[in-house]
Write an enzyme that holds these catalytic residues in place. Structure first.
Site, PDB file in Angstrom:
ATOM      1  N   ALA A  63      91.073  65.609  -0.925  1.00 50.80           N
ATOM      2  CA  ALA A  63      91.089  64.281  -1.538  1.00 50.80           C
ATOM      3  C   ALA A  63      92.546  63.874  -1.724  1.00 50.80           C
ATOM      4  O   ALA A  63      93.444  64.725  -1.707  1.00 50.80           O
ATOM      5  CB  ALA A  63      90.381  64.340  -2.886  1.00 50.80           C
ATOM      6  N   GLY A 107      88.616  68.687  -0.628  1.00 50.03           N
ATOM      7  CA  GLY A 107      87.694  67.700  -0.077  1.00 50.03           C
ATOM      8  C   GLY A 107      87.577  67.813   1.437  1.00 50.03           C
ATOM      9  O   GLY A 107      86.542  67.442   2.018  1.00 50.03           O
ATOM     10  N   GLU A 110      85.067  70.354   1.992  1.00 50.14           N
ATOM     11  CA  GLU A 110      83.776  69.817   1.529  1.00 50.14           C
ATOM     12  C   GLU A 110      83.162  68.886   2.585  1.00 50.14           C
ATOM     13  O   GLU A 110      81.968  68.922   2.842  1.00 50.14           O
ATOM     14  CB  GLU A 110      83.965  69.106   0.182  1.00 50.14           C
ATOM     15  CG  GLU A 110      84.291  70.106  -0.928  1.00 50.14           C
ATOM     16  CD  GLU A 110      84.662  69.447  -2.248  1.00 50.14           C
ATOM     17  OE1 GLU A 110      85.651  68.689  -2.277  1.00 50.14           O
ATOM     18  OE2 GLU A 110      83.966  69.688  -3.245  1.00 50.14           O
ATOM     19  N   GLU A 130      91.260  73.608  -5.520  1.00 45.39           N
ATOM     20  CA  GLU A 130      91.250  72.642  -6.628  1.00 45.39           C
ATOM     21  C   GLU A 130      91.727  73.228  -7.946  1.00 45.39           C
ATOM     22  O   GLU A 130      92.330  72.527  -8.756  1.00 45.39           O
ATOM     23  CB  GLU A 130      89.842  72.055  -6.798  1.00 45.39           C
ATOM     24  CG  GLU A 130      89.469  71.005  -5.753  1.00 45.39           C
ATOM     25  CD  GLU A 130      88.860  71.597  -4.497  1.00 45.39           C
ATOM     26  OE1 GLU A 130      89.004  72.820  -4.279  1.00 45.39           O
ATOM     27  OE2 GLU A 130      88.242  70.839  -3.733  1.00 45.39           O
TER      28      GLU A 130
HETATM   29  C1  3H9 Z   1      90.399  67.767  -3.766  1.00 42.07           C
HETATM   30  O1  3H9 Z   1      90.260  67.735  -2.580  1.00 42.07           O
HETATM   31  C2  3H9 Z   1      89.319  67.400  -4.732  1.00 42.07           C
HETATM   32  C3  3H9 Z   1      87.996  67.366  -4.055  1.00 42.07           C
HETATM   33  O2  3H9 Z   1      87.216  68.462  -4.470  1.00 42.07           O
HETATM   34  C4  3H9 Z   1      87.260  66.079  -4.263  1.00 42.07           C
HETATM   35  C5  3H9 Z   1      87.185  65.574  -5.689  1.00 42.07           C
HETATM   36  C6  3H9 Z   1      86.321  64.356  -5.843  1.00 42.07           C
HETATM   37  N1  3H9 Z   1      96.887  64.172  -1.335  1.00 42.07           N
HETATM   38  O3  3H9 Z   1     102.996  70.064   0.979  1.00 42.07           O
HETATM   39  P1  3H9 Z   1     103.702  69.257   1.984  1.00 42.07           P
HETATM   40  C7  3H9 Z   1     101.549  65.051   0.567  1.00 42.07           C
HETATM   41  S1  3H9 Z   1      91.877  68.175  -4.481  1.00 42.07           S
HETATM   42  C8  3H9 Z   1      97.975  63.391  -1.344  1.00 42.07           C
HETATM   43  O4  3H9 Z   1     105.161  69.067   1.841  1.00 42.07           O
HETATM   44  P2  3H9 Z   1     103.168  71.224   4.019  1.00 42.07           P
HETATM   45  C9  3H9 Z   1     102.661  65.751  -0.178  1.00 42.07           C
HETATM   46  O5  3H9 Z   1     102.808  65.224  -1.472  1.00 42.07           O
HETATM   47  C10 3H9 Z   1      92.967  68.397  -3.108  1.00 42.07           C
HETATM   48  N2  3H9 Z   1      99.163  63.770  -0.813  1.00 42.07           N
HETATM   49  O6  3H9 Z   1     103.396  69.748   3.473  1.00 42.07           O
HETATM   50  C11 3H9 Z   1     103.842  65.434   0.721  1.00 42.07           C
HETATM   51  O7  3H9 Z   1     104.253  64.106   0.460  1.00 42.07           O
HETATM   52  P3  3H9 Z   1     105.801  63.714   0.527  1.00 42.07           P
HETATM   53  C12 3H9 Z   1      92.769  69.688  -2.469  1.00 42.07           C
HETATM   54  C13 3H9 Z   1      99.215  64.979  -0.270  1.00 42.07           C
HETATM   55  O8  3H9 Z   1     103.038  71.101   5.482  1.00 42.07           O
HETATM   56  C14 3H9 Z   1     103.233  65.470   2.117  1.00 42.07           C
HETATM   57  O9  3H9 Z   1     101.839  65.255   1.943  1.00 42.07           O
HETATM   58  N3  3H9 Z   1      93.786  69.908  -1.483  1.00 42.07           N
HETATM   59  C15 3H9 Z   1      98.117  65.843  -0.238  1.00 42.07           C
HETATM   60  O10 3H9 Z   1     104.186  72.145   3.447  1.00 42.07           O
HETATM   61  C16 3H9 Z   1     103.442  66.763   2.854  1.00 42.07           C
HETATM   62  O11 3H9 Z   1     102.992  67.826   2.008  1.00 42.07           O
HETATM   63  C17 3H9 Z   1      94.948  70.485  -1.806  1.00 42.07           C
HETATM   64  O12 3H9 Z   1      95.170  70.890  -2.915  1.00 42.07           O
HETATM   65  C18 3H9 Z   1      96.903  65.389  -0.787  1.00 42.07           C
HETATM   66  N4  3H9 Z   1      95.786  66.137  -0.768  1.00 42.07           N
HETATM   67  O13 3H9 Z   1     101.766  71.674   3.408  1.00 42.07           O
HETATM   68  C19 3H9 Z   1      95.957  70.602  -0.695  1.00 42.07           C
HETATM   69  N5  3H9 Z   1      98.486  67.003   0.348  1.00 42.07           N
HETATM   70  O14 3H9 Z   1     106.252  64.021   1.920  1.00 42.07           O
HETATM   71  C20 3H9 Z   1      97.297  70.128  -1.143  1.00 42.07           C
HETATM   72  C21 3H9 Z   1      99.782  66.853   0.686  1.00 42.07           C
HETATM   73  O15 3H9 Z   1     105.826  62.279   0.149  1.00 42.07           O
HETATM   74  N6  3H9 Z   1      98.257  70.142  -0.091  1.00 42.07           N
HETATM   75  N7  3H9 Z   1     100.229  65.645   0.319  1.00 42.07           N
HETATM   76  O16 3H9 Z   1     106.465  64.583  -0.481  1.00 42.07           O
HETATM   77  C22 3H9 Z   1      98.833  71.277   0.359  1.00 42.07           C
HETATM   78  O17 3H9 Z   1      98.534  72.370  -0.069  1.00 42.07           O
HETATM   79  C23 3H9 Z   1      99.900  71.133   1.392  1.00 42.07           C
HETATM   80  O18 3H9 Z   1     100.364  69.814   1.368  1.00 42.07           O
HETATM   81  C24 3H9 Z   1      99.449  71.436   2.852  1.00 42.07           C
HETATM   82  C25 3H9 Z   1     100.592  71.060   3.829  1.00 42.07           C
HETATM   83  C26 3H9 Z   1      99.135  72.935   2.969  1.00 42.07           C
HETATM   84  C27 3H9 Z   1      98.238  70.631   3.217  1.00 42.07           C
END
Ligand code: 3H9
Length: 719
Positions: A63, A107, A110, A130
């Site tokens: 999400a 998400g 999911e 999450e």
């Molecule tokens: C969820 O899904 C809830 C659900 O159950 C539904 C509920 C109803 N959203 O980390 P990076 C941005 S909770 C928005 O440097 P990497 C990040 O801020 C979510 N933005 O890259 C950054 O922006 P900026 C569950 C996001 O290659 C840019 O993308 N998912 C999101 O080192 C690059 O990110 C997670 O917790 C997001 N979901 O790592 C995953 N994700 O360039 C969270 C990233 O402006 N994300 N951004 O600073 C991660 O763990 C890492 O970003 C990922 C890539 C491994 C994907």
């Protein structure tokens, strides 16, 4: 093509590609766009199957956390709604094949689980992280995951938040096939195959065979709650996720989803969730440096060199080797080099023993570290990191030598934890190539690196070092060149208050227990014993001339040092240690404290837990406010990141400055004023804290204001 999802046809297979870079988060419009294409594919008689794939580097990473942040702050009433999309996928009459590369997280997983089938590239990862954001999977993940992998595995994945690789996912039944070679080609072939076999295609929500009963899973639920309490001390979400999975077993699917929705709403309304989301973005914001745009050219680091094979030099060499960067490791004498390499070997061996590293990988990494007594080969290094003893004269000597040897575009970095980078840089003819890289011990493990900007440090070397920290899988935070930089400068008032508290009547164990229960990874006295009491003491002595005279000083350190109680290394410090490293309260120390207080005329009293927390943490916050105001940290959130990644500050409190905002700056300021009145000048309120409190503002609002300003400046610069 700027559609958030697009549809193309491939011989009877509809391929829906999600296009929301960089990570295909399910931002507003994305779920709707995917759903519209599914509905179109359903109506199209030329289509037999549907493939959903992520465009760019990944499948869907979850999400949109910005949307969750809005829900958590109350700006929007509800969490993002993914239910209509999940229904559209699962109820499709044509088989929906989810095609996963990169990461399917939160998400993203999911959505994938709503598909009838899942295929993945070999290096794909999936998980429900999450809990790292203080919430539970809220798009029916707690209901579908146990149906695919069984309750114990689902519990483990959701409580730990850890992702698993495609191989393990296949074994567990989370995916149906691994595609070697081109993923889309493989996914289309798979889709055609299942379409040819004909339906019905199994809906995950109807697969109950792995669920078991509450009784059969009772031990798994108990173990998961135990795991949650142990590994995520004081946190709500990891326990809440167990409740949600319990609902999957106890209730029919739709009611289980209803329960999940109630639980995620409770989580979103918590301070912990807001703090963890803050920590997520804070860690990513550190790379945004005003005046050093993202596209600043960086220097290639193909070869590194390290001076000093002690604890820090050895750990830094390991961090570089772990990232595949060859290292020349120099020390002045052979025994020191031998000791250094023996420690490196021992550390790697312990990783191999624990199954974290293969013996081959260990051999490869060891082979990247070349030891030497001289500077030969240093002229090829892209970066040289000095990690000798914390002594200015010695460091100047090393930098004078490096200036002669290093190539002109070599980054010269000092691993000093407190010394003046400008003074070090001044002995070279290239101060623009000099900065500090303050690693934290053990440097091969700890994620934080303070990147210390000197007066002359150039943009290019700042960009290079920030990129290097990412290559090392660490978090670089740019800080200014003040005494102790950000982390240690705030640590001193924290430690000072802890010592005053024991002089006034608390015991070291009482102070440590209060801090630990509050969430710190360790109590401050246990930390001091681990680091070595003499280490902090020596640093403080070197800077004594900078301190204001006549202020209250902690009285006990000097006595402990005179008694040879230097901490764990001498089996005695603030605590006693037997064979293990477990601190044991020592009556001898308690008597010494009481006697010292008596001699100094300090009245002893009962100290409350509340006072311990307020004095230790508010002292840190007050210093943080000064650092911010003086410009030695770019943002309050950078200070938080320093404390979250380097000092064991609890992530669910968001870091010291976020915690101050949460407690209320007015309250924090008023307590600081009280302490100032009670304890004198050391508690003088930081002007910034006073101002923000008076204006009813927060540190976070200050960060937001600065971010708007710097975006405006950047736009003006680009024009
Ligand atoms: C969820 O899904 C809830 C659900 O159950 C539904 C509920 C109803 N959203 O980390 P990076 C941005 S909770 C928005 O440097 P990497 C990040 O801020 C979510 N933005 O890259 C950054 O922006 P900026 C569950 C996001 O290659 C840019 O993308 N998912 C999101 O080192 C690059 O990110 C997670 O917790 C997001 N979901 O790592 C995953 N994700 O360039 C969270 C990233 O402006 N994300 N951004 O600073 C991660 O763990 C890492 O970003 C990922 C890539 C491994 C994907």
């Amino acid at each position: 093509m700027n559609e958030l999802a697009s549809l193309t046809k491939h011989n009877g297979v509809a391929v829906i590609t999600v296009n929301n870079p960089p990570v295909n988060a399910l931002s507003p419009g994305v779920p709707e766009s995917i759903r519209a294409h599914i509905e179109a594919a359903e109506l199209d008689s030329s289509i037999q199957a549907i493939v959903i794939i992520g465009g760019g580097r990944t499948f869907i990473a979850g999400a949109d956390i910005k949307e969750l942040e809005a829900a958590a702050s109350g700006a929007t009433p509800n969490p993002p709604k993914l239910h209509p999309l999940l229904c559209a996928i699962e109820d499709a009459t044509k088989p929906a094949v989810m095609s996963i590369h990169g990461t399917a997280l939160g998400g993203g997983l999911e959505v994938a689980m709503a598909g009838h089938y899942r295929v993945a590239s070999p290096d794909a990862q999936m998980g429900q992280p999450e809990v790292n954001l203080g919430i539970i999977p809220g798009a029916e993940g707690t209901q579908r995951l146990p149906r695919l992998v069984g309750v114990p595995v689902a519990l483990n994945l959701c409580v730990s938040g850890q992702a698993i690789k495609a191989g393990e996912s296949l074994q567990l039944g989370l995916i149906d096939q691994i595609v070697e070679g081109d993923l889309l080609t493989g996914a289309i072939a798979f889709a055609k195959e299942v379409a040819a076999k004909g339906g019905p295609h199994r809906k995950t929500r109807e697969r109950n065979e792995k669920l078991g009963t509450l009784e059969s899973n009772a031990a798994a639920f108990a173990a998961a709650r135990e795991q949650a309490r142990k590994t995520r001390r004081n946190q709500h979400a990891p326990l809440a996720v167990v409740d949600a999975i319990e609902a999957a077993v106890a209730l029919p699917f739709d009611q289980g989803c209803q329960r999940e929705r109630e639980i995620i709403r409770e989580c979103l309304a918590s301070d912990q969730c807001r703090a963890l989301i803050h920590a997520f973005f804070a860690e990513r914001t550190v790379s945004k440096i005003p005046g050093v745009p993202k596209d600043t050219p960086t220097l290639p680091i193909r070869q590194a060199a390290v001076v000093g094979a002690g604890t820090m030099g050895g750990g830094i060499s390991m961090a570089l080797a772990n990232a595949g960067i060859p290292v020349l490791l120099k020390d002045a004498d052979q025994p020191a080099l031998d000791r250094g390499m023996a420690t490196i070997r021992k550390n790697y061996e312990s990783s191999v023993k624990r199954g974290r590293l293969t013996a081959e990988a260990m051999a490869d990494r060891m082979a990247l570290i070349h030891t030497q007594l001289g500077y030969e080969g240093f002229e090829t290094a892209g970066i040289i990191i000095e990690a000798v003893f914390e002594n200015m004269a010695l460091k100047k000597q090393v930098f004078t030598a490096l200036d002669r040897i290093a190539k002109p575009d070599c980054v010269l970095a000092s691993n000093t934890s407190t010394l003046d980078i400008d003074e070090i840089a001044a002995v070279t003819a290239r101060p623009h190539m000099v900065l500090g890289l303050h690693f934290f011990s053990p440097a091969n493990v700890m994620r934080l690196v303070e990147v210390v900007r000197g007066k002359a440090s150039g943009k290019q070397i700042i960009a290079t070092c920030m990129a290097l920290t990412r290559t090392l899988r660490k978090v670089g935070v740019l800080v200014g060149n003040c005494w102790g930089f950000v982390g240690n400068r705030m640590m001193f008032p924290y430690m000072r208050e802890a010592q005053f508290l024991v002089e006034e009547g608390a015991t070291p164990a009482q102070v440590d227990q209060a801090l630990y229960d509050w969430g710190m990874a360790m109590g401050i006295f246990a930390v001091d014993d681990m680091a070595g009491i003499d280490v902090g003491w020596r640093v403080k002595q070197e800077h004594k001339h900078l301190e204001k005279q006549g202020l209250r000083e902690p009285l006990l350190l000097e006595k402990l040092i005179a008694m040879g109680r230097l901490g764990q290394k001498t089996s005695a410090g603030w605590y006693r240690y037997d064979g293990a490293r477990k601190p044991i309260p020592d009556p001898e120390i308690e008597a010494l404290i009481a006697e010292t207080a008596r001699q100094a005329g300090i009245p002893r009293r009962v100290i409350s837990t509340e006072e311990i927390i307020e004095r230790c943490i508010y002292a840190m916050i007050n210093e943080g406010a000064r650092i911010l105001e003086e410009g030695y940290a770019l943002r309050a959130s950078d200070i938080d990141t320093v404390y979250l990644t380097g000092y064991g500050f609890p992530a669910y409190r968001g870091g010291p400055m976020w915690y101050a905002d949460t407690a209320g700056l007015k309250k924090v300021y008023e307590r600081v004023v009280d302490f100032h009145r009670q304890f004198g000048e050391l508690w003088e309120p930081a002007p910034l804290l006073a101002r923000l409190a008076a204006e009813g503002r927060t540190f976070a609002s200050l960060d937001a204001e600065k971010s708007v300003e710097s975006a405006r400046e950047e736009r003006a610069g680009a024009r």
